[in-house]
Design an enzyme around this catalytic site. Structure first.
Site, short mmCIF file in Angstrom:
data_model
loop_
_atom_site.label_atom_id
_atom_site.label_comp_id
_atom_site.label_asym_id
_atom_site.label_seq_id
_atom_site.Cartn_x
_atom_site.Cartn_y
_atom_site.Cartn_z
CG HIS A 1 -0.49 0.35 2.49
ND1 HIS A 1 -1.19 0.70 3.59
CD2 HIS A 1 0.85 0.38 2.91
CE1 HIS A 1 -0.30 1.04 4.48
NE2 HIS A 1 0.95 1.01 4.28
CB CYS B 1 2.77 4.33 5.52
SG CYS B 1 2.75 2.65 6.44
CG HIS C 1 5.32 0.12 2.37
ND1 HIS C 1 4.87 1.43 1.95
CD2 HIS C 1 4.57 -0.24 3.36
CE1 HIS C 1 3.89 1.69 2.68
NE2 HIS C 1 3.95 0.94 3.94
CG HIS D 1 2.11 -3.00 6.50
ND1 HIS D 1 3.05 -2.73 7.11
CD2 HIS D 1 1.96 -1.92 5.61
CE1 HIS D 1 3.23 -1.61 7.39
NE2 HIS D 1 2.52 -0.92 6.10
CG ASP E 1 -2.43 -13.35 0.35
OD1 ASP E 1 -1.49 -12.49 0.75
OD2 ASP E 1 -2.30 -14.62 -0.06
CG HIS E 2 0.69 -12.54 -2.37
ND1 HIS E 2 0.18 -13.12 -1.40
CD2 HIS E 2 2.20 -12.85 -2.77
CE1 HIS E 2 1.36 -13.80 -0.77
NE2 HIS E 2 2.37 -13.48 -1.42
CD GLU F 1 -0.18 -0.32 8.74
OE1 GLU F 1 -1.13 -0.21 7.87
OE2 GLU F 1 0.56 0.40 9.25
NI NI Z 1 2.57 0.99 5.37
#
Ligand code: NI
Length: 137
Positions: free
Chosen positions: A17, A36, A42, A44, A82-83, A127
């Site tokens: 995200h 972020c 990047h 999580h 997911d992914h 997170e």
């Molecule tokens: Ni982040």
């Protein structure tokens, strides 16, 4: 037995995200959102805990069948996120910052219609190991 019991199911997804406001400079976004806001995204490792509260069924003894709950979470959440890059690959976060807060609300709204109305639903989303949110608060 009429006492309510809380049942928990843990699931997991990885997603990328970026948190940012399009109207702000890169500097201001970095100031507010920290790493972020990285323009190249990047990832999580999200830990999701779905909580269902209710009175156990007198026959089965279940509040909810955890196998069914797992299937619901996999179908509605894991397969969707997911992914994925939440900003780019999902419609819901195209114009909504994918903060843990907003992701938890979205997850709740996706799962709620598939859970019996007599049962209470709560979402906890990690997170990171140290940062997590609950919805509803
Ligand atoms: Ni982040």
């Amino acid at each position: 037995m009429e006492q309510k019991v809380a049942v928990f199911r843990k699931e997991h997804f990885n997603a990328a995200h970026r948190l940012f406001c399009a109207d702000w400079s890169d500097e201001k976004n970095m100031q507010v959102f920290g790493p972020c806001a990285n323009p190249n995204y990047h990832g999580h490792n999200y830990e999701l805990i779905v909580q269902v509260n209710g009175v156990p069924d007198p026959i089965t003894g279940f509040v909810i069948n955890t196998k069914e709950l797992s299937t619901i979470v996999k179908e509605e959440i894991v397969s969707r996120f997911d992914h994925k890059n939440l900003n780019l690959d999902t419609d819901v976060f195209k114009n909504l910052n994918p903060t843990a807060e907003n992701i938890a609300i979205v997850i709740y709204n996706l799962i709620r219609p598939r859970i019996d109305k007599a049962l209470d639903l709560k979402i906890r989303l990690y997170e990171t190991e140290r940062n997590f949110v609950d919805y509803p608060a």
